[in-house]
Design a protein around this motif. Structure first.
Motif, PDB file in Angstrom:
ATOM      1  N   LYS A 137       0.806  -1.223   0.000  1.00  0.00           N
ATOM      2  CA  LYS A 137       0.000   0.000   0.000  1.00  0.00           C
ATOM      3  C   LYS A 137       0.837   1.271   0.000  1.00  0.00           C
ATOM      4  CE  LYS A 137      -3.999  -2.031   0.128  1.00  0.00           C
ATOM      5  NZ  LYS A 137      -5.028  -1.853  -0.876  1.00  0.00           N
ATOM      6  N   SER A 160       0.711  -5.533   6.063  1.00  0.00           N
ATOM      7  CA  SER A 160       0.140  -4.263   5.590  1.00  0.00           C
ATOM      8  C   SER A 160      -0.879  -4.571   4.505  1.00  0.00           C
ATOM      9  CB  SER A 160       1.254  -3.339   5.080  1.00  0.00           C
ATOM     10  OG  SER A 160       2.111  -2.990   6.134  1.00  0.00           O
ATOM     11  N   ILE A 161      -2.115  -4.730   4.924  1.00  0.00           N
ATOM     12  CA  ILE A 161      -3.170  -5.208   4.036  1.00  0.00           C
ATOM     13  C   ILE A 161      -4.079  -4.077   3.556  1.00  0.00           C
ATOM     14  CG2 ILE A 161      -5.204  -6.731   3.910  1.00  0.00           C
ATOM     15  CD1 ILE A 161      -3.663  -8.450   6.072  1.00  0.00           C
ATOM     16  N   GLU A 162      -4.569  -3.271   4.476  1.00  0.00           N
ATOM     17  CA  GLU A 162      -5.501  -2.189   4.145  1.00  0.00           C
ATOM     18  C   GLU A 162      -4.845  -0.819   4.130  1.00  0.00           C
ATOM     19  OE1 GLU A 162      -8.741  -2.350   3.232  1.00  0.00           O
ATOM     20  OE2 GLU A 162      -8.557  -4.525   3.214  1.00  0.00           O
ATOM     21  N   SER A 163      -3.603  -0.728   4.633  1.00  0.00           N
ATOM     22  CA  SER A 163      -2.907   0.562   4.662  1.00  0.00           C
ATOM     23  C   SER A 163      -1.403   0.309   4.631  1.00  0.00           C
ATOM     24  CB  SER A 163      -3.299   1.356   5.916  1.00  0.00           C
ATOM     25  OG  SER A 163      -2.726   0.787   7.072  1.00  0.00           O
ATOM     26  N   GLU A 167      -1.741  -4.383   9.709  1.00  0.00           N
ATOM     27  CA  GLU A 167      -3.149  -4.441  10.091  1.00  0.00           C
ATOM     28  C   GLU A 167      -3.330  -4.389  11.608  1.00  0.00           C
ATOM     29  OE1 GLU A 167      -7.183  -4.607   8.778  1.00  0.00           O
ATOM     30  OE2 GLU A 167      -5.281  -4.011   7.901  1.00  0.00           O
ATOM     31  N   ARG A 170      -3.191  -0.826  12.594  1.00  0.00           N
ATOM     32  CA  ARG A 170      -4.393  -0.130  12.118  1.00  0.00           C
ATOM     33  C   ARG A 170      -5.564  -0.404  13.057  1.00  0.00           C
ATOM     34  NH1 ARG A 170      -8.875  -0.328   9.001  1.00  0.00           N
ATOM     35  NH2 ARG A 170      -8.874  -2.585   8.828  1.00  0.00           N
TER      36      ARG A 170
END
Length: 184
Positions: A137, A160-163, A167, A170
């Motif tokens: 990301k 680091s999956i969504e940002s 995760e 996050r």
């Protein structure tokens, strides 16, 4: 590190500068991406107790011996409460990675000088420098103790999956925000 790793992710709750004397430090224990346990500590805004709070969390029942990695959302909590990465690792034996989504600058040192807290600058400088890490990301920045840069960067990129941050960080950030405005 092997699959199924237990990770203690840590972040602080928002606070009102000039009003709040304390804030919460939140710790969430994950097995990979599965949330297993939550903890909280109270720290002093601009104080010197974030390191001790993280050590208490990582040695708490249900955490000690289970957490194989600590992920911290930066190296300052509760304003200018500076985390000592070396001390956390020396006392707990658990590798620690501090992660930020923005490139660190000398801003912390300027803020410490402005606040009359120059005595904290040597601690800021003792922590390893932040190094960029490419994630799916974007670029994040890590400072770590007890783990190689290569392994730390692999773990940060992997989670680091969504940002740009893992995760686990996050999620702990979201949870810590729930406590905003509550009196510690």
């Amino acid at each position: 590190m092997k699959r199924g790793i237990r990770i203690l992710a840590i972040d602080d709750s928002p606070f009102k500068r000039g009003e709040d004397r304390h804030t919460f430090l939140v710790g969430l224990l994950f097995r990979e991406l599965i949330l297993e346990l939550s903890l909280r500590e109270i720290i002093e805004v601009d104080g010197n107790d974030s390191t001790d709070a993280i050590i208490r969390m990582s040695t708490a029942p249900g955490i000690q011996g289970e957490a194989k990695l600590i992920l911290a959302h930066g190296t300052t909590f509760g304003g200018l409460n500076v985390l000592d990465l070396h001390r956390v690792y020396r006392i707990t034996g658990v590798p620690i990675i501090a992660v930020t989504s923005r490139e660190p600058t000398e801003e912390i040192e300027r803020a410490l000088i402005s606040a009359g807290m120059e005595d904290k600058i040597p601690l800021v400088r003792r922590n390893p420098p932040y190094i960029p890490v490419k994630t799916p990301k974007g670029t994040s920045y890590i400072s770590s103790v007890g783990i190689s840069y290569e392994e730390a960067s692999r773990l940060v990129a992997r989670f680091s999956i969504e940002s740009k941050i893992p995760e686990q960080l996050r999620i702990v950030d979201i949870v810590a925000r729930i406590l905003e405005g509550l009196s510690p």
